[in-house]
Enzyme design. Structure first.
Site, PDB file in Angstrom:
ATOM      1  N   ASP A 230       0.830  -1.206   0.000  1.00  0.00           N
ATOM      2  CA  ASP A 230       0.000   0.000   0.000  1.00  0.00           C
ATOM      3  C   ASP A 230       0.864   1.256   0.000  1.00  0.00           C
ATOM      4  O   ASP A 230       1.851   1.339   0.731  1.00  0.00           O
ATOM      5  CB  ASP A 230      -0.847  -0.040   1.284  1.00  0.00           C
ATOM      6  CG  ASP A 230      -1.921   1.013   1.331  1.00  0.00           C
ATOM      7  OD1 ASP A 230      -2.844   0.948   0.503  1.00  0.00           O
ATOM      8  OD2 ASP A 230      -1.847   1.901   2.197  1.00  0.00           O
ATOM      9  N   GLU A 298      14.407 -15.496   0.097  1.00  0.00           N
ATOM     10  CA  GLU A 298      14.787 -16.583   1.018  1.00  0.00           C
ATOM     11  C   GLU A 298      13.725 -17.678   1.054  1.00  0.00           C
ATOM     12  O   GLU A 298      13.960 -18.751   1.583  1.00  0.00           O
ATOM     13  CB  GLU A 298      14.933 -16.040   2.454  1.00  0.00           C
ATOM     14  CG  GLU A 298      16.113 -15.114   2.644  1.00  0.00           C
ATOM     15  CD  GLU A 298      16.026 -14.423   4.009  1.00  0.00           C
ATOM     16  OE1 GLU A 298      15.328 -14.950   4.907  1.00  0.00           O
ATOM     17  OE2 GLU A 298      16.642 -13.354   4.145  1.00  0.00           O
TER      18      GLU A 298
HETATM   19  C1  GLC Z   1      -4.182   2.955  -0.592  1.00  0.00           C
HETATM   20  C2  GLC Z   1      -5.431   2.117  -0.466  1.00  0.00           C
HETATM   21  C3  GLC Z   1      -6.555   2.983  -0.019  1.00  0.00           C
HETATM   22  C4  GLC Z   1      -6.202   3.591   1.319  1.00  0.00           C
HETATM   23  C5  GLC Z   1      -4.879   4.336   1.249  1.00  0.00           C
HETATM   24  C6  GLC Z   1      -4.350   4.662   2.625  1.00  0.00           C
HETATM   25  O1  GLC Z   1      -4.232   3.846  -1.612  1.00  0.00           O
HETATM   26  O2  GLC Z   1      -5.690   1.470  -1.679  1.00  0.00           O
HETATM   27  O3  GLC Z   1      -7.763   2.300   0.057  1.00  0.00           O
HETATM   28  O4  GLC Z   1      -7.203   4.469   1.729  1.00  0.00           O
HETATM   29  O5  GLC Z   1      -3.884   3.576   0.630  1.00  0.00           O
HETATM   30  O6  GLC Z   1      -3.900   3.500   3.248  1.00  0.00           O
END
Ligand code: GLC
Length: 595
Positions: A230, A298
């Site tokens: 993310d 790993e």
């Molecule tokens: C990413 C996720 C989104 C979230 C953001 C903050 O873009 O896809 O849904 O709100 O990160 O974590």
């Protein structure tokens, strides 16, 4: 007569050597809140997913990516993690996660989990410790705490805005017991690129690095096949956290940068163009992914790291998938492309060029849990990146047009060599819910922008499984955490199963052919006849066999070139006036094989 040579027309030739599974995988995103509910509370959960995994095996995908199911106060639907090693009771238990992994393995499905390393929840034990320990402590040094500006520290440390709207800083109360303190919040400020309940970690701190590496190992040891990372472009911030007079939004990345100010650090980008902001795409992120690459290496079985990085241009994004970094990155440039043949050709060609240059597979994606579903986005007057959510009083998409184009776009995408991502429900042709009442909305983006952005709830509505069941079979009690549009009855999975021409059967057939014909590992060349067409995107892809993929984006029928016979099409094909030439109607894609 085209003057293009064969070399001009060849866009992509596959990498030589062994191809790990992810080079051509079709990966299905499960958004756990909304996939299937096992316990009847109206919110999806892990047992619900496990019970429905056979739907995904029958669909023909290779892998599943699960959005976060970790312990979380759910301020951003689980992208605010309070414990990276625990399952939130809302979704089940660790034993339920193990059972899901085991069932997936039985069905031959791989599983990728979400990792949220940019920020934790403010309810993570580290953040509680940081607040308690006070300024200057090692506990605070795991996050980005700074003194404020102004006479009394009342100004935020810089002018950054949160992606969800409002300031990117929140002040805490440090001197609450100081006698006569005139301010309710009188202490330091912490940075949060997203919601105030999502404090950013400080990736300059070795303790943060060690902890997240340990989290990787925790899930790798349990048998996951990889991670979707993310906000992969956000972990490292520019030194000194310089002011930046721009707003960053989810879908398009940086916009409105102040490029009239010659002193603006935003201008000092390597490309020299309207640059990336100081909170994103800093050089330091790459070292982190090199470390993680080594951790995954790993483990046996070709584990994979996928970058969610809203980075522009494509060439810059390709730096995340260099040979010793991540394995894939979502291709959002493709997702936001307008429904326009020259622009689509351009983004496709540039995507291959940039990824081939670093030896990475190109990925393709049209929908996810952050954007308006493509069955609605492509039915808006202006196609392209689309708004951040649609409300009842906004201009409404043309549902029929949107679905026709969505099916055509999907078939185009699945014909392209590389790896493709599907978002749950797109195989049912689900549109966005565009008339959600404000009271039902939960996305922090809606609240932090005072409703100006409608937010992402409209693409997160619980799936319809059974036409005749309450809540369309999402939950045994019929409860659903967001209301489902009544028209979805016809789109329920059971209503589409075995129905000729249904979107579900189209996806199944396309995935079956894609696997059988080896399209994911094919080479790809433009069709000479259409290479500069304003209306048609057409290419020949060669995997196990040669396949012509042709999409008509114009406003009149197009003839299927002679010597090709249709395999599958996104809508009914027509006959030409002479009675035998097959025609491809507007907003339709066909796959054809050589006769
Ligand atoms: C990413 C996720 C989104 C979230 C953001 C903050 O873009 O896809 O849904 O709100 O990160 O974590």
């Amino acid at each position: 007569m085209s003057t293009l040579t064969r070399a001009d027309l060849t866009v992509h030739t596959p990498a030589q050597g062994r191809a790990p599974w992810w080079r051509q995988a079709v990966i299905y995103q499960v958004y756990p809140r909304s996939f299937a509910d096992g316990d009847g509370d109206g919110i999806g959960d892990l047992p619900g997913i496990t019970a429905r995994l056979d739907h995904l095996a029958a669909l023909g995908v290779d892998a599943v990516w699960l959005s976060p199911f970790y312990r979380s106060p759910q301020a951003d639907a689980g992208y605010d993690v309070a414990d990276y090693r625990a399952v939130d009771p809302l979704f089940g238990t660790l034993a339920d996660a193990d059972a899901l992994l085991a069932r997936a393995r039985e069905l031959g499905l791989r599983v990728i989990v979400d990792l949220v390393p940019n920020h934790t929840s403010d309810e993570h034990e580290w953040f509680a410790a940081a607040l308690a320990a006070g300024p200057g402590s090692p506990e605070r040094a795991r996050y980005i705490f700074r003194e404020g500006g102004g006479e009394t520290g009342e100004e935020p440390p810089n002018n950054w805005e949160s992606v969800f709207g409002g300031p990117a800083w929140t002040r805490v109360r440090d001197r609450a017991d100081a006698p006569g303190s005139p301010w309710a919040e009188d202490g330091q400020w912490y940075l949060h690129l997203f919601d105030s309940k999502q404090p950013d970690l400080d990736w300059g701190n070795p303790e943060v690095r060690a902890e997240l590496e340990d989290v990787l190992r925790f899930w790798l040891d349990r048998g996951v096949d990889g991670f979707r990372v993310d906000v992969a472009h956000g972990l490292v911030k520019a030194p000194g956290l310089p002011d930046w007079a721009g707003h960053v939004s989810m879908v398009e990345g940086a916009e409105d940068a102040d490029d009239t100010d010659p002193e603006s650090p935003a201008l000092r980008s390597p490309e020299g163009h309207h640059a990336h902001p100081p909170m994103f795409d800093q050089e330091g992120v790459h070292e982190i992914y090199r470390d993680w690459h080594r951790v995954l290496a790993e483990y046996p079985g070709d584990r994979v790291l996928v970058a969610e990085a809203w980075v522009d241009p494509i060439e810059r994004l390709a730096r995340y998938v260099r040979a010793d970094e991540m394995h894939q990155a979502f291709n959002f440039a493709f997702l936001v492309s307008p429904w326009h043949a020259p622009e689509l050709r351009d983004v496709i060609a540039r995507s291959y060029r940039a990824n081939d240059a670093v030896g990475a597979p190109t990925t393709w994606v049209l929908s996810n849990h952050d954007v308006v579903r493509h069955a609605s986005r492509l039915g808006l007057a202006r196609t392209g990146k689309g708004p951040n959510g649609i409300g009842a009083t906004d201009p409404q998409p043309d549902a029929e047009l949107g679905l026709r184009r969505a099916r055509a776009a999907t078939l185009l995408m699945l014909g392209l060599p590389g790896s493709a991502y599907l978002y749950q429900g797109e195989e049912l042709g689900l549109p966005e819910h565009t008339e959600l009442p404000d009271e039902a909305r939960q996305d922090p983006a809606f609240f932090r922008t005072g409703g100006v952005e409608r937010g992402r709830d409209g693409c997160r509505v619980p799936l319809p499984w059974e036409q005749d069941a309450p809540g369309f079979g999402f939950s045994p009690t019929g409860r659903t955490w967001l209301p489902q549009p009544p028209e979805w009855a016809d789109l329920a999975a059971d209503a589409q199963t075995g129905r000729p021409g249904s979107t579900l059967e189209l996806y199944r057939e396309a995935l079956r052919l894609r696997a059988g014909l080896g399209l994911g590992l094919g080479s790809m060349s433009w069709s000479a006849e259409h290479a500069t067409s304003p209306d048609v995107v057409a290419f020949v892809t060669t995997g196990a066999a040669e396949v012509l993929v042709l999409t008509n984006l114009g406003d009149a029928d197009v003839a299927l070139p002679g010597g090709w016979s249709a395999l599958v099409a996104s809508g009914p094909l027509g006959s030409g006036t002479d009675g035998d030439a097959v025609t491809v109607p507007v907003d339709t894609t066909v796959w054809a094989r050589r006769i």
